[in-house]
Design a protein around this motif. Structure first.
Motif, PDB file in Angstrom:
ATOM      1  N   UNK A   1     -14.448 -17.471  27.504  1.00  0.00           N
ATOM      2  CA  UNK A   1     -13.930 -17.243  26.198  1.00  0.00           C
ATOM      3  C   UNK A   1     -13.089 -18.057  25.448  1.00  0.00           C
ATOM      4  N   UNK A   2     -13.395 -18.333  24.393  1.00  0.00           N
ATOM      5  CA  UNK A   2     -12.638 -19.449  23.614  1.00  0.00           C
ATOM      6  C   UNK A   2     -11.653 -18.602  22.529  1.00  0.00           C
ATOM      7  N   UNK A   3     -10.463 -19.179  22.756  1.00  0.00           N
ATOM      8  CA  UNK A   3      -9.540 -18.644  21.803  1.00  0.00           C
ATOM      9  C   UNK A   3      -8.836 -19.633  20.588  1.00  0.00           C
ATOM     10  N   UNK A   4      -8.581 -19.129  19.832  1.00  0.00           N
ATOM     11  CA  UNK A   4      -8.035 -19.829  18.534  1.00  0.00           C
ATOM     12  C   UNK A   4      -6.709 -20.562  18.807  1.00  0.00           C
ATOM     13  N   UNK A   5      -6.460 -21.763  19.233  1.00  0.00           N
ATOM     14  CA  UNK A   5      -5.484 -22.582  19.418  1.00  0.00           C
ATOM     15  C   UNK A   5      -4.179 -22.255  18.652  1.00  0.00           C
ATOM     16  N   UNK A   6      -4.451 -22.082  17.433  1.00  0.00           N
ATOM     17  CA  UNK A   6      -3.189 -21.619  16.403  1.00  0.00           C
ATOM     18  C   UNK A   6      -2.602 -20.301  16.594  1.00  0.00           C
ATOM     19  N   UNK A   7      -3.547 -19.490  17.120  1.00  0.00           N
ATOM     20  CA  UNK A   7      -2.785 -18.189  17.514  1.00  0.00           C
ATOM     21  C   UNK A   7      -2.257 -18.126  18.728  1.00  0.00           C
TER      22      UNK A   7
END
Length: 308
Positions: A1-7
């Motif tokens: 799963x890829x997560x938004x680094x900004x989040x």
């Protein structure tokens, strides 16, 4: 799963500061936008990241783990920001500087050492050369600053020249040289001794030749030719040879009891030591900081030399 680094960064800011409002202030964002980002991240991972109905906010076990990853991103951003600030203020980066061997080794190197003691995050890339070569590098923007003895009139409009020392040469010899012990030295006294000559393509060699012509020495007995200051100093220290050197170099060596000069007035060169830059090129803040430092140090050196 890829997560938004900004989040993840926002999550770390909330956990670090203890609340949505505080996290938003830390990042310079609005509270509603931070709240939306947390909701998007929770939707993405499929479970809440904060315990329900807890004040102040308390992260879940997963929230703590993700916040730790986000903290790396947050710290990287802070570090990058500091790097940008330091670069803009001229506190980091590199300066490419070059000059003639005698001046670089005899005078400039000690100034560079002082500069780096004050600014350890600035790298100095130093090289050697003579005017024609170094001006070409300034023109091609492969060099930031050249520190050269040169006639300002010889420079085209392409270059900016800032003088830092007036030209002055002296006849140098070892401490304890027979002539250095005499209260008065006559021109005929120096004809008995051999000479150390700089490289034939250097401006200092022309100074040597002009000096000897000017004081009536027609036959030049050269015992050694060398381009490095250390070689000249070593040969002077172990012989009774003489040479012509810039007074600023001899002044620095004299303070270390490495050489002295004869009390014979010789003609000064029509070149002056100065910093040369490309006129139409905007210098980096780091290069400007180095240049200002050099000018301050040489202003002090000039005053000391004038008292000598």
């Amino acid at each position: 799963m890829k997560l938004d680094p900004r989040h993840l960064e926002i999550l770390a800011a909330i956990v670090e500061s203890g609340g949505l409002t505080e996290g938003a202030a830390l990042l310079g964002k609005s509270q509603p936008s931070v709240s939306r980002s947390v909701s998007l991240l929770e939707d993405r991972v499929g479970e809440p990241l904060f315990l329900a109905a807890r004040r102040p906010l308390q992260p879940t076990e997963l929230g703590v783990a993700l916040a730790q990853e986000g903290k790396r991103i947050l710290e990287a951003g802070r570090h990058a920001g500091r790097l940008v600030d330091e670069h803009r203020q001229g506190l980091s980066g590199a300066v490419r500087v070059a000059g003639t061997p005698i001046f670089m080794d005899g005078v400039i190197s000690s100034v560079i050492a002082e500069f780096q003691a004050e600014h350890p995050n600035i790298r100095i890339d130093q090289s050697y050369g003579y005017p024609a070569e170094l001006l070409s590098k300034i023109s091609s923007e492969t060099l930031d600053v050249a520190i050269l003895p040169i006639r300002p009139a010889d420079l085209s409009e392409e270059y900016e020249f800032r003088q830092i020392l007036p030209g002055r040469n002296v006849i140098a010899c070892r401490v304890g040289h027979p002539l250095a012990r005499k209260s008065e030295v006559k021109l005929e006294d120096i004809t008995e001794y051999s000479w150390i000559a700089p490289p034939a393509n250097s401006p200092l060699f022309r100074d040597l030749r002009n000096t000897l012509d000017g004081i009536g020495v027609r036959e030049l007995k050269i015992s050694f030719t060398g381009g490095s200051l250390s070689a000249v100093v070593n040969v002077l220290a172990g012989s009774d040879s003489l040479t012509v050197l810039p007074f600023s170099v001899v002044f620095m060596m004299q303070r270390q009891n490495m050489m002295t000069f004869l009390p014979i007035k010789i003609g000064d060169p029509d070149r002056h030591l100065g910093c040369v830059m490309r006129r139409d090129r905007r210098m980096s803040a780091t290069s400007n900081r180095f240049l200002a430092f050099v000018e301050r140090k040489f202003e002090l050196l000039d005053r000391l030399i004038c008292k000598a």
